[in-house]
Each structure stands twice: as C-alpha cells, then as structure tokens.
Design a protein around this motif. Structure first.
Motif, PDB file in Angstrom:
ATOM      1  N   ILE A  79      -4.878  -0.136  13.669  1.00  0.00           N
ATOM      2  CA  ILE A  79      -3.745   0.685  14.097  1.00  0.00           C
ATOM      3  C   ILE A  79      -2.724  -0.244  14.737  1.00  0.00           C
ATOM      4  CG2 ILE A  79      -2.991   2.610  15.564  1.00  0.00           C
ATOM      5  CD1 ILE A  79      -5.904   3.627  15.488  1.00  0.00           C
ATOM      6  N   LEU A 138       3.164  10.278   7.968  1.00  0.00           N
ATOM      7  CA  LEU A 138       2.607  11.354   8.798  1.00  0.00           C
ATOM      8  C   LEU A 138       3.718  11.838   9.721  1.00  0.00           C
ATOM      9  CD1 LEU A 138      -0.809   9.761   9.873  1.00  0.00           C
ATOM     10  CD2 LEU A 138      -0.306  11.094   7.818  1.00  0.00           C
ATOM     11  N   VAL A 165      -8.383   0.306   6.378  1.00  0.00           N
ATOM     12  CA  VAL A 165      -7.333   1.318   6.506  1.00  0.00           C
ATOM     13  C   VAL A 165      -6.313   0.803   7.510  1.00  0.00           C
ATOM     14  CG1 VAL A 165      -6.797   3.674   7.241  1.00  0.00           C
ATOM     15  CG2 VAL A 165      -8.909   3.214   5.974  1.00  0.00           C
ATOM     16  N   ILE A 166      -5.048   0.850   7.105  1.00  0.00           N
ATOM     17  CA  ILE A 166      -3.990   0.351   7.991  1.00  0.00           C
ATOM     18  C   ILE A 166      -3.057   1.506   8.357  1.00  0.00           C
ATOM     19  CG2 ILE A 166      -2.015  -1.221   8.206  1.00  0.00           C
ATOM     20  CD1 ILE A 166      -3.481  -3.138   6.297  1.00  0.00           C
ATOM     21  N   ILE A 167      -2.962   1.737   9.654  1.00  0.00           N
ATOM     22  CA  ILE A 167      -2.090   2.797  10.177  1.00  0.00           C
ATOM     23  C   ILE A 167      -1.028   2.117  11.033  1.00  0.00           C
ATOM     24  CG2 ILE A 167      -2.011   4.850  11.661  1.00  0.00           C
ATOM     25  CD1 ILE A 167      -5.125   5.074  11.105  1.00  0.00           C
ATOM     26  N   ALA A 209       1.519   3.779   2.073  1.00  0.00           N
ATOM     27  CA  ALA A 209       2.289   4.162   3.255  1.00  0.00           C
ATOM     28  C   ALA A 209       2.627   5.650   3.271  1.00  0.00           C
ATOM     29  CB  ALA A 209       3.561   3.317   3.365  1.00  0.00           C
ATOM     30  N   LYS A 210       1.587   6.452   3.318  1.00  0.00           N
ATOM     31  CA  LYS A 210       1.800   7.902   3.406  1.00  0.00           C
ATOM     32  C   LYS A 210       2.396   8.247   4.770  1.00  0.00           C
ATOM     33  CE  LYS A 210      -0.532  12.308   3.152  1.00  0.00           C
ATOM     34  NZ  LYS A 210      -1.740  12.990   3.559  1.00  0.00           N
ATOM     35  N   VAL A 247     -10.646   0.104  10.548  1.00  0.00           N
ATOM     36  CA  VAL A 247      -9.353   0.723  10.852  1.00  0.00           C
ATOM     37  C   VAL A 247      -8.510  -0.220  11.701  1.00  0.00           C
ATOM     38  CG1 VAL A 247      -8.167   2.653  11.960  1.00  0.00           C
ATOM     39  CG2 VAL A 247     -10.372   3.034  10.833  1.00  0.00           C
ATOM     40  N   SER A 262       0.999  -0.718   4.745  1.00  0.00           N
ATOM     41  CA  SER A 262       0.216   0.290   5.461  1.00  0.00           C
ATOM     42  C   SER A 262      -0.243   1.403   4.537  1.00  0.00           C
ATOM     43  CB  SER A 262       1.055   0.896   6.593  1.00  0.00           C
ATOM     44  OG  SER A 262       1.454  -0.111   7.484  1.00  0.00           O
ATOM     45  N   ASP A 263      -1.385   2.022   4.886  1.00  0.00           N
ATOM     46  CA  ASP A 263      -1.845   3.217   4.173  1.00  0.00           C
ATOM     47  C   ASP A 263      -1.171   4.458   4.751  1.00  0.00           C
ATOM     48  OD1 ASP A 263      -4.038   2.005   2.492  1.00  0.00           O
ATOM     49  OD2 ASP A 263      -4.671   1.380   4.491  1.00  0.00           O
ATOM     50  N   TYR A 264      -0.957   4.443   6.049  1.00  0.00           N
ATOM     51  CA  TYR A 264      -0.316   5.576   6.727  1.00  0.00           C
ATOM     52  C   TYR A 264       0.770   5.041   7.627  1.00  0.00           C
ATOM     53  CZ  TYR A 264      -4.514   7.946   5.142  1.00  0.00           C
ATOM     54  OH  TYR A 264      -5.519   8.437   4.361  1.00  0.00           O
ATOM     55  N   LYS A 265       1.906   5.745   7.623  1.00  0.00           N
ATOM     56  CA  LYS A 265       2.967   5.307   8.529  1.00  0.00           C
ATOM     57  C   LYS A 265       3.486   6.474   9.348  1.00  0.00           C
ATOM     58  CE  LYS A 265       6.979   5.623   5.406  1.00  0.00           C
ATOM     59  NZ  LYS A 265       8.104   4.883   4.816  1.00  0.00           N
ATOM     60  N   ILE A 266       3.841   6.155  10.564  1.00  0.00           N
ATOM     61  CA  ILE A 266       4.426   7.141  11.466  1.00  0.00           C
ATOM     62  C   ILE A 266       5.709   6.515  11.994  1.00  0.00           C
ATOM     63  CG2 ILE A 266       4.109   8.378  13.642  1.00  0.00           C
ATOM     64  CD1 ILE A 266       0.938   7.702  12.809  1.00  0.00           C
ATOM     65  N   ARG A 306       0.856  -1.184   0.000  1.00  0.00           N
ATOM     66  CA  ARG A 306       0.000   0.000   0.000  1.00  0.00           C
ATOM     67  C   ARG A 306       0.895   1.239   0.000  1.00  0.00           C
ATOM     68  NH1 ARG A 306      -5.360  -1.168   3.692  1.00  0.00           N
ATOM     69  NH2 ARG A 306      -5.504  -3.400   3.301  1.00  0.00           N
TER      70      ARG A 306
END
Lengths: 265, 330
Positions: free
Chosen positions: B272, A243, B291-293, A240-241, B270, B307-311, A238
């Motif tokens: 996380i 943040l 959605v995968i964070i 992996a935006k 979601v 992942s869709d969002y990574k920190i 995916r």
C-alpha cells in the motif's frame, strides 16, 4: 593532505521518467534531460573539502567523461576543488566498471601527485553498480572501503564508518586509501559567486589516450569484460482500478482486497 | 558439453544461512534445466559448523567453507580472499553474490581479484538461445533494463539484491562438504583494521520479509500523518516502508525501511503506497509485489501506472479510515 575525488557527470536522476528507448535504433533517447554531477560524488567532494579545511592540502577532481562535461567539472572547481583532470577520449568510451576504474587509476598516476586519499561517490545514479571505488582500490593496490557515512583522518589513518544492513561497522584504513562515500552522508555546499570567480583561474587538464600509459586491451568497450546486449524497457503496467467514495467506503473495499490477497485480518 | 558449475556466496546471519542463499540456489537450479548444473555454496565465517550442516541439506551439490576468527565480522580483505580461494578451488563458470551491503563490496573486489566481469544488482538471470549466461541489470533507476554478457572471462560474476528471487525449497542432494585450510588468512597482510560495530535497534518485521508493506511518501506531509502509516502497518501485521523523500523529511529514522534501487527490494502480498508519487527508483524496488494499492492526491502520479488499485485522494484520510475499521473488528 592530497585528496582526489572521482566524479561522474550523469543524466539528472529526477528526470529518469522521461528516458525512452528509440524503437528503431534501440538506443537510449535522453534528449531534454540535463546532465548533473552524480549526487553521491558531490557528497564525496564535500567530504574532501571538509578534510582539507581541517588538515590543509589540496583537492583534485578527476573524471572520465566526454569533453562537453567541462562545465560540470567547473562546478566542482567552483565548489572549492583546486584543480581538475578530465580523461576524455573516444577510445575510453563504452567502458564497464573494470575498465573505467583501470583508466581512472592511470589518470591519477599521470597527475604525478601522491594522493593520500581517493574519494568517490559510492554509486552513480545511472548505472548504480557501486563498483568503481572498490575496483579503483584493487587496481591501485590500496585499501578500500565503500558505503562510508563518516570519515576522519588522524596519524596517517582514515577512521571510517561503513553502513551495513543492521548498523555501522568502524574501520581504520592506513593511508593512502580509497573510500566510497555514501549518498546523503553530508550536505554538499552550494556554489558561491566567489567560487565561480575563483574557478575561472583553476585549470582543467585534459588527458587523452596518448597521454596515459594504458594497456589497450584494458580500455573502452573492447577492454571491458562485460559486454552489453540489448536495452529493454520493462512493461510494469497494471490495471489501476479506480476506487471511489468516502474514506470509510474505500476502507471497506480495501479490507476486502487485502483479505483476498491472503492477509488474515 | 560439460555441466556448468555455479558458485553461490551464502551469507550468514547468526550462524545460519541468510535467505538470499536459498533465493539464489532456487534461481541457479532453473538456469540449466537440461544439463544438471553443479551448484556449490561458499561459506566464510567463524564457527560455521551449523551453517555447513544446513548448507549440506539445502539442495546444493557441494559446500565450501572457510572457518577463521578473521571472518567473525565482515572485513573486505579477509572475506574477499576467502571467497577468492573457494572460487580458485571450485573453478565456477558462474558466481552469484547477494548484493547486500557487504556483498555489494565483495562482488566488484572479487571481479578485479579474479580479473573478470561483474554484473551489478541483476533483476534476472537467464540463459539465451545460444546457451550463454545472460544477466539483466537495471539502469537509470530501473527505467531501463540492460542485457549483460561476460563472454571472455570466468567466472561470470553477478550480484543480486536480496528479495529479487523467490525461495523455492530444494530437495537435498548428495552433497560433499569441503572445509579449506584457513592458514592463508593468517598470512594475509591487510591495511584495514576492524574497530567495532554499532548495531541499530531492531524495528519490528524487516520490510523485505513482511507480507504487507505500508509505504509512506512525501505526500504524507506531516509526522502526525506518518503515525497513521505506522498504525496501519501494525494493525495489518506488516512493516512500514518509506521513500527517499520520507527519509529526508525525518519521518522515519535511517534507510532501513527505504524501498528502491538504493534501498530494499520488496515483494509482499500487499503493498500500500500512500502519498508515494512513484519515482523510477522507488518503483524498481516494489513493482513485483502481488497486489499494489496506491493512494495519491495527484491523479497523474506515476505510481498509478504500476498499481492494481488506485485511489485519487488524501492518503492519510484513507489510511485513518482503514485503521479505524480494523480496530473496530478486533
């Protein structure tokens, strides 16, 4: 008490991220991945060794694997198993669980030992079907239960606890019986220096096809009711935006993402 | 070509059908879109009247039941024999079994009793261009998916982890219910005696049914930080998930909430993941989340790739900040 423990050498599950499929041959490339004894099988061996300590008798290890796995089988002997049987023949290659359990049953028969209990790890790290203990029990026409976290022996009975989704079920099985031992159900012992020395004098008996009284129609790939097609590596990637920011800023962004995903908070 | 016959083992929970029955029914209905498959549900339990009624309006074409006191609690010999009897009555081409803790044992047992092949823990079921039933099974913790055919024997048995397919409610069809005589169970000799059952304390929303899963891994580092994971899950009305290392650390008791090939399969709205590195085994159990964070201090953590969002940072700190934000808004 005679206890058999079925073990399987498998590629180290900690290294599965290194596995790849060769784009040309479509076969699995497992170079650089060490072979280990399947983790749950070590739990089964530990359970067997503890039962032997309590009740006496002997523990035999049996495996269907290529000859090069002898080192791994030796490790089981060094842990404390008394003897080992390695079923190894190209004719057995490619077997599914139906054929594997059949061949193991024939191997156990060949040892000539009257086993009271046959243990196996509940599932293998590679195929992870958890089929073999039940199917071995069916071939041998013995009672069988899988996913066992505790086992005790008394008066010709194995009292076991089986893990289910919302707890444990307790059963008594008349011996002889087959039990699938759950992974992490105990702490397998380490191999000691003395264990390694003792293992040198323990035998590993190798059985080939001609040693076993097997029906050719039930062994190997051709005797397996399931047949493999292609291997695929699923693309799960995916975007992996990323943040960034202080935790509070990120938290605000996350809250927006969570709400957008349909969670009312 | 004759229409395919598909049998589904419908497990029971408190007298009603488990969700897995609806998942498998929905999937089975999609397999042969051109030829109308005959789909039957198999129910084995004690006092199953309500379940039979529910099954009759589930969208199945047939319902088979075995009602016996022997089937009150799970017993491999009795349950396998009941399902074998149903299979021998219906003669299915395909037999779908939920790979629950109990189905996982029944599927291979029935494979031997019916002398046929079993594909374990299928992640998908398809029909190929030749009309052959094709089962997709995970290997090596889900890193690899293998195609499995059962070309020569019937039924083709497949076990499927609960949660793998979505529930799509079906229109009820004209449905016939067949209650089999249970005397064969009375005659069955077994060497297994059921002694009792110990149930776990229920712990909130089951992880596989939650819309939000907050999953903690080894990177959570301390039991105190773990409390933040639980706090966030509760504030979001979701469930706590865990990885194997988090179970080994004792932060969470038991494997009820463990996600992965040897645990639960989840597909929440979601997911996380905090301090989760993304071992292949774990990813296989959560990759279908909407959605995968992911939060991890290691910028190369494997989980970021799915992942869709990574920190990149301290999971506990971000979770704590999110908890505070949510609490201020309440």
């Amino acid at each position: 008490m005679n206890i058999a423990v079925c073990v399987k050498p498998v590629p180290d599950p900690e290294k599965y991220n290194l596995l790849e499929i060769d784009p040309k041959t479509k076969r699995l490339v497992r170079e650089g991945i060490p072979t280990i004894i399947n983790p749950a099988d070590k739990n089964a061996l530990e359970a067997a060794l503890r039962l032997k300590e309590l009740h006496g008798g002997r523990v035999a290890v049996i495996s269907m694997a290529p000859l090069f796995s002898q080192d791994k089988i030796k490790e089981c002997l060094a842990m404390g198993a008394d003897e080992a049987y390695l079923i190894s023949d190209r004719a057995f290659g490619g077997a599914d669980t139906f054929s594997t359990s059949y061949t193991l049953a024939k191997g156990l028969e060949k040892t000539g030992i009257q086993f009271d209990l046959i243990l196996a790890g509940n599932d293998s790290a590679d195929g992870a079907t958890s089929h073999v203990p039940s199917q071995l029990g069916e071939w041998m026409e013995l009672p069988h239960i899988t996913n066992i976290t505790e086992i005790e022996i008394h008066d010709g009975i194995a009292s076991v606890k089986k893990k289910i989704s919302d707890g444990l079920i307790e059963y008594d099985m008349e011996l002889p019986a087959v039990a699938g031992i759950a992974r992490n159900s105990n702490q397998p012992r380490m191999v000691s220096a003395m264990g390694i020395v003792k293992a040198k004098n323990k035998k590993i008996e190798v059985y080939t096809q001609k040693d076993l009284d097997v029906d050719e129609g039930l062994i190997g790939l051709s005797g397996s009711p399931t047949q493999p097609g292609q291997l695929l590596t699923p693309d799960m990637s995916r975007n992996a935006k990323l943040l960034q920011g202080e935790p509070a800023e990120i938290a605000a962004e996350l809250l927006a993402i969570i709400r957008k995903a349909g969670i009312a908070v | 070509m004759e229409n395919k016959k598909i049998l589904i083992y419908a497990e029971l929970k408190g007298g009603s059908l488990e969700t897995s029955a609806y998942e498998l029914l929905a999937k089975a209905r999609t397999l042969f879109p051109a030829a109308d498959a005959a789909i039957a549900l198999a129910i084995a339990g004690c006092g199953i009247d309500e379940a039979l009624k529910e099954a009759a309006v589930s969208g199945a074409d047939l319902v088979y039941g075995v009602d016996s006191p022997r089937l009150e609690l799970y017993h491999v010999d009795y349950h396998a024999e009941a399902l074998k009897k149903i299979a021998e009555t219906f003669h299915p081409d395909i037999f779908l079994i939920p790979a629950s803790c109990t189905g996982e044992e029944l599927a291979p047992t029935l494979g031997l009793k019916l002398r046929t092949g079993v594909a374990a823990h299928c992640v998908d079921l398809q029909v190929d261009q030749n009309g052959e039933f094709l089962q997709m099974v995970p290997a090596f913790g889900g890193k690899v998916i293998g195609e499995i055919y059962t070309p020569k024997t019937k039924p083709q048995i497949a076990s499927i982890k609960p949660g793998m397919f979505s529930v799509i409610r079906q229109q009820p069809r004209s449905c016939k219910t067949v209650l089999l005589d249970d005397s064969f169970l009375e005659e069955l000799k077994t060497k297994i005696k059921l002694r009792g059952i110990e149930k776990d304390e229920p712990s909130g929303v089951p992880v596989e049914q939650a819309d939000v899963v907050v999953c903690g891994g080894f990177g959570i580092e301390t039991a105190d930080n773990w409390k933040q994971v639980e706090r966030l899950a509760s504030l979001l009305g979701g469930a706590v998930g865990s990885t194997r290392p988090a179970v080994d650390q004792g932060w969470v008791s038991g494997e009820q909430q463990m996600i992965g090939t040897s645990g639960k399969t989840v597909r929440p709205k979601v997911y996380i993941g905090a301090g989760v590195s993304g071992a292949t085994h774990h990813i296989c159990g959560m990759k279908d989340s909407n959605v995968i964070i992911s939060i991890n201090t290691d910028k190369d953590a494997e989980i970021f790739a799915v992942s869709d969002y990574k920190i990149v940072g301290d999971g506990a700190a971000v979770i704590k900040a999110l908890c505070e934000l949510l609490e201020r808004r309440q």
